[in-house]
Design an enzyme around this catalytic site. Structure first.
Site, PDB file in Angstrom:
ATOM      1  N   ASP A 126     -29.883 -20.596 -10.133  1.00  0.00           N
ATOM      2  CA  ASP A 126     -30.440 -20.573 -11.487  1.00  0.00           C
ATOM      3  C   ASP A 126     -29.496 -21.318 -12.423  1.00  0.00           C
ATOM      4  O   ASP A 126     -28.276 -21.286 -12.243  1.00  0.00           O
ATOM      5  CB  ASP A 126     -30.625 -19.131 -11.970  1.00  0.00           C
ATOM      6  CG  ASP A 126     -31.738 -18.399 -11.244  1.00  0.00           C
ATOM      7  OD1 ASP A 126     -32.715 -19.062 -10.846  1.00  0.00           O
ATOM      8  OD2 ASP A 126     -31.643 -17.171 -11.099  1.00  0.00           O
TER       9      ASP A 126
ATOM     10  N   ASP B  39     -38.948 -21.165 -11.122  1.00  0.00           N
ATOM     11  CA  ASP B  39     -39.393 -19.992 -11.875  1.00  0.00           C
ATOM     12  C   ASP B  39     -40.315 -20.403 -13.019  1.00  0.00           C
ATOM     13  O   ASP B  39     -41.316 -19.731 -13.297  1.00  0.00           O
ATOM     14  CB  ASP B  39     -38.195 -19.238 -12.448  1.00  0.00           C
ATOM     15  CG  ASP B  39     -37.240 -18.728 -11.392  1.00  0.00           C
ATOM     16  OD1 ASP B  39     -37.673 -18.483 -10.252  1.00  0.00           O
ATOM     17  OD2 ASP B  39     -36.043 -18.578 -11.716  1.00  0.00           O
TER      18      ASP B  39
END
Length: 162
Positions: A123, A142
């Protein structure tokens, strides 16, 4: 039921593949140019780039479960992607639903690649409000999953044609 506007399933699979490629390129970039935990402000007080690893799911759900969650999320991603892909091929979705499905498949499979290659998801996007509120770090996969889900909701709210 076959949807008339849903022809051309290869383009939806190509779009899912493009999502995977964009996701993986972005993760390789941040993983190679940032130290773990490093934060670089983009818009001071609101938006940063960072590098964190998430062995769990959204919002680090089950991040400390001992490793079995990697397999659960991988199987789930393959199952959902397979179901969505099957419905695209069988032309059961509208054009908007195909777009949503392609985004979700690409995002889910992009994160699966991370889980299988590294044991965690990379991330790098951090949205926050100064030091008062932070949204959990996320990535392009995401984002595509969320946009796909929103498009599915929008598609489900359309009035049926007569």
């Amino acid at each position: 039921m076959t949807m008339p506007g849903a022809r051309g399933w290869p383009k939806w699979f190509a779009l899912a593949a493009l999502v995977i490629v964009l996701d993986q390129i972005s993760k390789l970039y941040f993983n190679s140019r940032f130290q773990y935990g490093e934060i670089r402000p983009v818009v001071e007080g609101f938006f940063n780039f960072t590098l964190v690893y998430n062995p769990g799911a959204a919002f680090s759900f089950l991040h400390d479960a001992g490793g079995w969650q990697k397999y659960l999320f991988t199987i789930l991603a393959f199952a959902v992607s397979g179901w969505l892909g099957w419905n695209i091929v069988k032309r059961r979705f509208s054009g908007l639903m195909n777009l949503a499905a392609a985004f979700i498949m690409g995002g889910a499979l992009g994160n699966v690649i991370d889980r299988l290659a590294y044991g965690h998801v990379i991330d790098f996007i951090m949205v926050h409000y100064y030091n008062e509120w932070y949204y959990p770090a996320f990535n392009l996969a995401d984002s595509f999953i969320c946009v796909g889900a929103a498009l599915m909701v929008a598609d489900s709210m359309k009035k049926p044609s007569r």
